[in-house]
Design a protein around this motif. Structure first.
Motif: not given
Length: 128
Positions: A44-62
């Motif tokens: 669960k923690k792993y999935s959560k961290l992966i999701a956070e990374q994806e959000k950070e990447k999306a924010k950076a692209k935005e």
């Protein structure tokens, strides 16, 4: 628990449990329960961290996209401002040109001045 987390948990359990040998049935059940619970938490923690990374990447692209858009708008404003200056200068030049007398399109050619003829050298005769 999501399907991805279940698959990850099963993979981790299959990798870890075979290494835990030599326990009695009672202790093996306890280890199995605790291992499964811990691995589920890790998944669960792993999935959560992966999701956070994806959000950070999306924010950076935005953020990059916003900066690029801002830069493009700034350039467009700058070009528009320069265009207005050029248009104003052309208008001013046309107004000035109207005030001047109209000159013919063909340029007047000045007559070519011929070089003055050289005077012939005089030969003076000696007096007798």
């Amino acid at each position: 628990m999501s399907e991805e987390n279940k698959k990850l948990t099963d993979q981790l359990v299959q990798a870890i449990l075979p290494k835990l040998k030599g326990l009695s049935e009672k202790n093996a059940k306890k280890v199995l329960h605790e291992t499964h619970k811990s691995i589920t938490s890790v998944a669960k923690k792993y999935s959560k961290l992966i999701a956070e990374q994806e959000k950070e990447k999306a924010k950076a692209k935005e953020k990059e996209a916003k900066e690029a858009k801002k830069k493009a708008e700034k350039e467009a404003k700058k070009k528009a401002k320069e265009g207005k200056k050029v248009a104003k200068a052309k208008l001013l030049a046309s107004l000035i040109a109207k005030e001047k007398p109209v000159t013919p399109v063909a340029a007047k050619k000045e007559p070519v001045a011929k070089a003055p003829a050289k005077p012939k050298a005089r030969v003076t005769k000696a007096k007798k």
